[in-house]
Motif scaffolding. Structure first.
Motif, PDB file in Angstrom:
ATOM      1  N   CYS A   1       6.918 -24.206  16.689  1.00 24.77           N
ATOM      2  CA  CYS A   1       7.784 -25.142  17.422  1.00 24.77           C
ATOM      3  C   CYS A   1       8.870 -25.751  16.535  1.00 24.77           C
ATOM      4  CB  CYS A   1       6.935 -26.252  18.033  1.00 24.77           C
ATOM      5  SG  CYS A   1       5.760 -25.661  19.270  1.00 24.77           S
ATOM      6  N   GLY A   2       8.724 -25.601  15.222  1.00 25.92           N
ATOM      7  CA  GLY A   2       9.719 -26.155  14.306  1.00 25.92           C
ATOM      8  C   GLY A   2      10.831 -25.185  13.960  1.00 25.92           C
ATOM      9  N   ALA A   3      10.974 -24.114  14.753  1.00 22.68           N
ATOM     10  CA  ALA A   3      11.996 -23.090  14.483  1.00 22.68           C
ATOM     11  C   ALA A   3      13.238 -23.279  15.342  1.00 22.68           C
ATOM     12  CB  ALA A   3      11.403 -21.703  14.715  1.00 22.68           C
ATOM     13  N   SER A   4      13.543 -24.520  15.723  1.00 23.92           N
ATOM     14  CA  SER A   4      14.678 -24.786  16.611  1.00 23.92           C
ATOM     15  C   SER A   4      16.020 -24.783  15.894  1.00 23.92           C
ATOM     16  CB  SER A   4      14.492 -26.144  17.296  1.00 23.92           C
ATOM     17  OG  SER A   4      14.468 -27.195  16.339  1.00 23.92           O
ATOM     18  N   TYR A   5      15.986 -24.616  14.579  1.00 19.43           N
ATOM     19  CA  TYR A   5      17.200 -24.699  13.748  1.00 19.43           C
ATOM     20  C   TYR A   5      18.381 -23.891  14.290  1.00 19.43           C
ATOM     21  CZ  TYR A   5      19.958 -23.296   9.625  1.00 19.43           C
ATOM     22  OH  TYR A   5      20.965 -22.976   8.759  1.00 19.43           O
ATOM     23  N   PRO A   6      18.227 -22.576  14.625  1.00 17.10           N
ATOM     24  CA  PRO A   6      19.400 -21.837  15.114  1.00 17.10           C
ATOM     25  C   PRO A   6      19.896 -22.334  16.462  1.00 17.10           C
ATOM     26  CG  PRO A   6      17.430 -20.459  15.228  1.00 17.10           C
ATOM     27  CD  PRO A   6      17.061 -21.682  14.462  1.00 17.10           C
ATOM     28  N   LEU A   7      18.994 -22.849  17.316  1.00 12.83           N
ATOM     29  CA  LEU A   7      19.423 -23.358  18.612  1.00 12.83           C
ATOM     30  C   LEU A   7      20.189 -24.672  18.455  1.00 12.83           C
ATOM     31  CD1 LEU A   7      19.374 -22.725  21.614  1.00 12.83           C
ATOM     32  CD2 LEU A   7      17.258 -24.059  21.801  1.00 12.83           C
ATOM     33  N   VAL A   8      19.777 -25.502  17.506  1.00  9.80           N
ATOM     34  CA  VAL A   8      20.518 -26.746  17.250  1.00  9.80           C
ATOM     35  C   VAL A   8      21.906 -26.421  16.705  1.00  9.80           C
ATOM     36  CG1 VAL A   8      20.508 -28.966  16.061  1.00  9.80           C
ATOM     37  CG2 VAL A   8      18.349 -27.980  16.825  1.00  9.80           C
ATOM     38  N   ILE A   9      21.993 -25.440  15.806  1.00  9.63           N
ATOM     39  CA  ILE A   9      23.308 -25.024  15.314  1.00  9.63           C
ATOM     40  C   ILE A   9      24.158 -24.489  16.460  1.00  9.63           C
ATOM     41  CG2 ILE A   9      24.455 -23.181  14.018  1.00  9.63           C
ATOM     42  CD1 ILE A   9      23.023 -23.820  11.656  1.00  9.63           C
ATOM     43  N   SER A  10      23.545 -23.713  17.349  1.00  5.32           N
ATOM     44  CA  SER A  10      24.268 -23.199  18.507  1.00  5.32           C
ATOM     45  C   SER A  10      24.772 -24.334  19.385  1.00  5.32           C
ATOM     46  CB  SER A  10      23.349 -22.269  19.316  1.00  5.32           C
ATOM     47  OG  SER A  10      24.004 -21.781  20.463  1.00  5.32           O
ATOM     48  N   HIS A  11      23.972 -25.376  19.547  1.00 13.62           N
ATOM     49  CA  HIS A  11      24.380 -26.543  20.331  1.00 13.62           C
ATOM     50  C   HIS A  11      25.618 -27.192  19.705  1.00 13.62           C
ATOM     51  CE1 HIS A  11      22.989 -30.511  22.476  1.00 13.62           C
ATOM     52  NE2 HIS A  11      24.153 -30.067  22.904  1.00 13.62           N
ATOM     53  N   GLY A  12      25.561 -27.432  18.404  1.00 13.77           N
ATOM     54  CA  GLY A  12      26.714 -28.039  17.741  1.00 13.77           C
ATOM     55  C   GLY A  12      27.927 -27.132  17.710  1.00 13.77           C
ATOM     56  N   ARG A  13      27.702 -25.847  17.475  1.00 11.39           N
ATOM     57  CA  ARG A  13      28.799 -24.893  17.382  1.00 11.39           C
ATOM     58  C   ARG A  13      29.569 -24.803  18.702  1.00 11.39           C
ATOM     59  NH1 ARG A  13      31.117 -20.845  20.070  1.00 11.39           N
ATOM     60  NH2 ARG A  13      32.284 -19.456  18.705  1.00 11.39           N
ATOM     61  N   SER A  14      28.903 -25.057  19.828  1.00 12.00           N
ATOM     62  CA  SER A  14      29.561 -24.957  21.132  1.00 12.00           C
ATOM     63  C   SER A  14      30.678 -25.981  21.299  1.00 12.00           C
ATOM     64  CB  SER A  14      28.529 -25.121  22.256  1.00 12.00           C
ATOM     65  OG  SER A  14      27.993 -26.435  22.277  1.00 12.00           O
ATOM     66  N   PHE A  15      30.671 -27.047  20.485  1.00  4.64           N
ATOM     67  CA  PHE A  15      31.714 -28.065  20.573  1.00  4.64           C
ATOM     68  C   PHE A  15      32.818 -27.878  19.525  1.00  4.64           C
ATOM     69  CE2 PHE A  15      27.871 -30.279  22.226  1.00  4.64           C
ATOM     70  CZ  PHE A  15      28.326 -30.492  23.522  1.00  4.64           C
ATOM     71  N   CYS A  16      32.682 -26.880  18.645  1.00  2.00           N
ATOM     72  CA  CYS A  16      33.648 -26.680  17.563  1.00  2.00           C
ATOM     73  C   CYS A  16      34.786 -25.763  18.014  1.00  2.00           C
ATOM     74  CB  CYS A  16      32.968 -26.066  16.334  1.00  2.00           C
ATOM     75  SG  CYS A  16      31.672 -27.097  15.619  1.00  2.00           S
ATOM     76  N   PRO A  17      36.046 -26.148  17.779  1.00  2.00           N
ATOM     77  CA  PRO A  17      37.164 -25.266  18.124  1.00  2.00           C
ATOM     78  C   PRO A  17      37.162 -24.020  17.242  1.00  2.00           C
ATOM     79  CG  PRO A  17      37.948 -27.183  16.904  1.00  2.00           C
ATOM     80  CD  PRO A  17      36.491 -27.415  17.197  1.00  2.00           C
ATOM     81  N   PRO A  18      37.733 -22.900  17.725  1.00  2.00           N
ATOM     82  CA  PRO A  18      37.675 -21.639  16.974  1.00  2.00           C
ATOM     83  C   PRO A  18      38.216 -21.732  15.553  1.00  2.00           C
ATOM     84  CG  PRO A  18      38.409 -21.228  19.209  1.00  2.00           C
ATOM     85  CD  PRO A  18      38.358 -22.714  19.046  1.00  2.00           C
ATOM     86  N   HIS A  19      39.317 -22.483  15.359  1.00  2.00           N
ATOM     87  CA  HIS A  19      39.923 -22.525  14.020  1.00  2.00           C
ATOM     88  C   HIS A  19      39.105 -23.338  13.018  1.00  2.00           C
ATOM     89  CE1 HIS A  19      41.438 -26.159  16.030  1.00  2.00           C
ATOM     90  NE2 HIS A  19      41.627 -26.670  14.833  1.00  2.00           N
ATOM     91  N   LEU A  20      38.053 -24.023  13.515  1.00  2.00           N
ATOM     92  CA  LEU A  20      37.164 -24.770  12.620  1.00  2.00           C
ATOM     93  C   LEU A  20      35.748 -24.197  12.643  1.00  2.00           C
ATOM     94  CD1 LEU A  20      38.340 -28.423  13.356  1.00  2.00           C
ATOM     95  CD2 LEU A  20      38.625 -27.171  11.218  1.00  2.00           C
ATOM     96  N   THR A  21      35.645 -22.923  12.991  1.00  2.00           N
ATOM     97  CA  THR A  21      34.329 -22.287  13.090  1.00  2.00           C
ATOM     98  C   THR A  21      33.565 -22.357  11.772  1.00  2.00           C
ATOM     99  OG1 THR A  21      35.056 -20.776  14.824  1.00  2.00           O
ATOM    100  CG2 THR A  21      33.119 -20.130  13.553  1.00  2.00           C
ATOM    101  N   GLY A  22      34.222 -21.941  10.680  1.00  2.00           N
ATOM    102  CA  GLY A  22      33.556 -21.917   9.382  1.00  2.00           C
ATOM    103  C   GLY A  22      33.082 -23.286   8.960  1.00  2.00           C
ATOM    104  N   ARG A  23      33.968 -24.266   9.038  1.00  2.00           N
ATOM    105  CA  ARG A  23      33.590 -25.604   8.616  1.00  2.00           C
ATOM    106  C   ARG A  23      32.622 -26.254   9.602  1.00  2.00           C
ATOM    107  NH1 ARG A  23      39.606 -26.920   6.675  1.00  2.00           N
ATOM    108  NH2 ARG A  23      39.866 -25.007   7.893  1.00  2.00           N
ATOM    109  N   GLY A  24      32.699 -25.863  10.873  1.00  2.00           N
ATOM    110  CA  GLY A  24      31.769 -26.427  11.853  1.00  2.00           C
ATOM    111  C   GLY A  24      30.334 -26.004  11.603  1.00  2.00           C
ATOM    112  N   VAL A  25      30.095 -24.700  11.467  1.00  2.00           N
ATOM    113  CA  VAL A  25      28.722 -24.245  11.268  1.00  2.00           C
ATOM    114  C   VAL A  25      28.184 -24.674   9.904  1.00  2.00           C
ATOM    115  CG1 VAL A  25      28.864 -22.328  12.896  1.00  2.00           C
ATOM    116  CG2 VAL A  25      29.493 -21.933  10.505  1.00  2.00           C
TER     117      VAL A  25
END
Length: 391
Positions: free
Chosen positions: A306-330
């Motif tokens: 149950c503690g393997a939610s890390y990639p889903l949390v990153i996916s949640h945050g990444r969904s709000f990042c604009p494309p030109h800030l992809t690298g710095r967002g993730v």
């Protein structure tokens, strides 16, 4: 590019291996180098701290230099060089420096992979790709369990770690040859890290990132070993098998969380449910300590699953990042994830030492793990304010 992605996944598998292998190596490092649990907790914590500290420069490098040069250079120098120093170490201090270098070397690997996915695939399937990548790479957790114990028994710990140093160098060179940087659209907007920090929808997600990875990483990466040894007199083989079970649970968890956003109709609910279960499992070590070896392993496995939610949390945050800030967002998200694991791991050493002075092992470890559970609950309270996303 497929071959390049494959070698990035293998590199991240090694990253998972390096962050977790102290759990099996700790008995021989204690015997041969005089390392203490405090020394190893510090070394493990600094691996995560260095990994996290590199995320902002890695984010800049991904956006400006591309994933190929960023990942290959750091993995070669930091990962290969640090593992070589580890194999030659004569003191606990040398182990600490080696772990810091390895942390720096491993810092760009997953983010380089995520950067390529974010540039070349839709946001809707990013979470699935992220989960599959971490799930496959989590085989490094398996490698750092019973197979590592076998290798140490057969060849000794120095030759074993030296072999992994050589493998790390080979993989870094393969990344340099095979990874291709994704093309950027002409005239793409420029942006700064401060643009992300001004987005209020990211802050509750960053709070969740800070706590979500720390329990599984810290317990699997170090504390499962001394806990089982001190409470149940487990030997190296038993510790290897226990870490294998927890590692397998973490692999399964990554695959289960991958499509969870589509199954639940959003990312927030599965993250809340999974981390609430982790918090309760950690608290159970404190409030109702397991009385048998099997029950203890079952609790560790539940935390891993149950503690393997890390990639889903990153996916949640990444969904709000604009494309030109992809690298710095993730990488900003990853900074909080790895930084939280590092801070928690760094703090657990002196915390356990203070608890152990006046308590039996069951009470000392139980209180330590219970405190981790309370920290997760605090993160969940902040994450309740997060805006959900599905795209």
């Amino acid at each position: 590019m497929r071959a390049g992605i494959a070698f990035l996944v293998i590199a991240y598998m090694l990253s998972q291996f390096y962050r977790a292998f102290l759990a099996v190596l700790s008995p021989v490092l204690m015997d041969e180098l005089g390392a203490t649990t405090g020394d190893l907790a510090r070394a493990s914590g600094l691996w995560f701290i260095c990994f996290a500290a590199m995320q902002l420069p890695v984010g800049w490098a991904l956006d400006h230099l591309g994933p190929r040069r960023t990942a290959a250079t750091l993995f070669l120098i930091g990962g290969g060089g640090g593992a070589t120093i580890f194999a030659l170490a004569q003191t606990p201090g040398a182990i600490t420096w080696a772990m810091m270098l390895i942390g720096i070397g491993c810092a760009p690997i997953l983010m380089a992979t995520y950067y390529i996915f974010a540039r070349q695939s839709s946001a809707a399937i990013f979470g699935t790709l992220a989960g599959v990548t971490v799930g496959l790479s989590s085989l490094g957790n398996i490698l750092s369990a019973t197979p590592l114990a076998w290798l140490i028994a057969a060849f000794g710990w120095r030759a074993t770690v030296g072999g992994f140093a050589g493998l790390t160098i080979v993989i870094a060179l393969a990344i340099a040859l095979l990874v291709r940087d994704p093309e950027k659209p002409a005239g793409e907007a420029k942006g700064r890290l401060s643009d992300l920090l001004r987005m209020p929808q990211l802050w509750p997600i960053l709070a969740m990132m800070f706590v979500c990875y720390a329990p599984a990483a810290g317990l699997r990466g170090l504390w499962i070993s001394p806990y089982l040894a001190d409470r149940f007199s487990a030997d190296l083989a038993q510790i290897g098998n226990a870490t294998l079970v927890m590692g397998l649970a973490m692999v399964a968890g990554n695959f289960l969380y991958g499509p969870a956003d589509r199954l639940f109709g959003g990312r927030k609910r599965p993250i809340l449910i999974g981390n609430a279960i982790v918090a309760l499992a950690c608290l159970s070590f404190w409030l109702a300590p397991p009385q048998g070896f099997g029950m203890a392993i079952a609790l560790f496995a539940l935390i891993g699953l149950c503690g393997a939610s890390y990639p889903l949390v990153i996916s949640h945050g990444r969904s709000f990042c604009p494309p030109h800030l992809t690298g710095r967002g993730v990488t900003l998200l990853n900074l909080f994830g790895m930084g939280g694991a590092g801070v928690m791991q760094f703090a657990t050493g002196p915390t356990y030492a203070a608890l152990a002075r006046n308590n039996d092992p069951a009470t000392a470890y139980g209180t330590l793990f219970g405190l981790i559970g309370l920290i997760i609950i605090a993160g969940l309270a902040l994450y309740l304010w997060a805006k959900d996303s599905t795209g």
